[in-house]
Design an enzyme around this catalytic site. Structure first.
Site, PDB file in Angstrom:
ATOM      1  N   GLY A  29     -17.040  42.337  -3.393  1.00 47.40           N
ATOM      2  CA  GLY A  29     -16.461  43.205  -4.631  1.00 47.40           C
ATOM      3  C   GLY A  29     -17.569  42.982  -5.707  1.00 47.40           C
ATOM      4  CE1 TYR A  30     -22.058  45.413  -6.354  1.00 44.39           C
ATOM      5  CE2 TYR A  30     -20.584  46.123  -4.807  1.00 44.39           C
ATOM      6  CZ  TYR A  30     -21.865  45.979  -4.996  1.00 44.39           C
ATOM      7  OH  TYR A  30     -22.429  46.117  -4.098  1.00 44.39           O
ATOM      8  CG  LEU A  31     -16.849  39.612 -10.387  1.00 40.60           C
ATOM      9  CD1 LEU A  31     -17.706  38.381 -10.872  1.00 40.60           C
ATOM     10  CD2 LEU A  31     -15.336  39.587 -10.742  1.00 40.60           C
ATOM     11  CD  GLN A  82     -15.706  47.233 -11.119  1.00 42.62           C
ATOM     12  OE1 GLN A  82     -16.380  47.963 -10.343  1.00 42.62           O
ATOM     13  NE2 GLN A  82     -16.156  46.939 -12.381  1.00 42.62           N
TER      14      GLN A  82
END
Length: 155
Positions: A29-31, A82
């Site tokens: 996942g992307y912060l 996200q």
């Protein structure tokens, strides 16, 4: 400074599957993912990492990756990253002097399979197996941080 030098390709056929020496499931996942940098959390079976990568199109980018505790990674993925998450299986396939990383995507990106080769220099010559398709290194939509924003199923 850590530099990643890689090329991305689509696959021409499934003959690569006969050469698989290891497969590992990943959830990431992307912060943050903007025009300067992407910050992601990646989890495999029992390990986790935080990764910072310069957001640039091309075959060479600054990259830093550090192990983090698995429970922390799971909390970050579940509470801070996200959506949607990237769900994929990475297959390792040796071919001549290199080992190809072939990412087979699941979930919102199901049906997409991308082969990557990491090199030691930007001018390094490498052999291309017959299962390799067109190069997509310069196509932004094939980068994981973009697949998290605009999944393959929406193309």
């Amino acid at each position: 400074m850590a530099i990643e030098i890689e090329h991305k390709f689509l696959l021409a056929n499934n003959r690569w599957r006969t050469g698989i020496i290891r497969s590992t499931p990943y959830k990431q996942g992307y912060l943050s993912s903007n025009s300067n940098v992407s910050v992601r959390i990646r989890i495999s079976n029992t390990e986790a990492w935080i990764n910072l990568k310069k957001a640039a199109i091309g075959n060479q980018r600054d990259e830093y990756e550090y192990p983090i505790p698995l429970p922390d990674a799971e909390e970050i993925i579940n509470n801070l990253c996200q959506q949607p998450l990237i769900d994929k299986t990475r297959h390792l396939v040796p071919y001549q002097q290199h080992t190809w990383e072939i990412d087979e995507f699941h979930g919102d990106n199901a049906g997409l399979i991308v082969a990557e080769i990491e090199l030691t220099s930007s001018d390094e010559v490498f052999a291309k197996p017959d299962w390799l398709g067109i190069e997509v290194t310069l196509e932004h939509k094939y980068y994981n941080n973009q697949l998290a924003k605009r999944p393959y199923s929406s193309w």
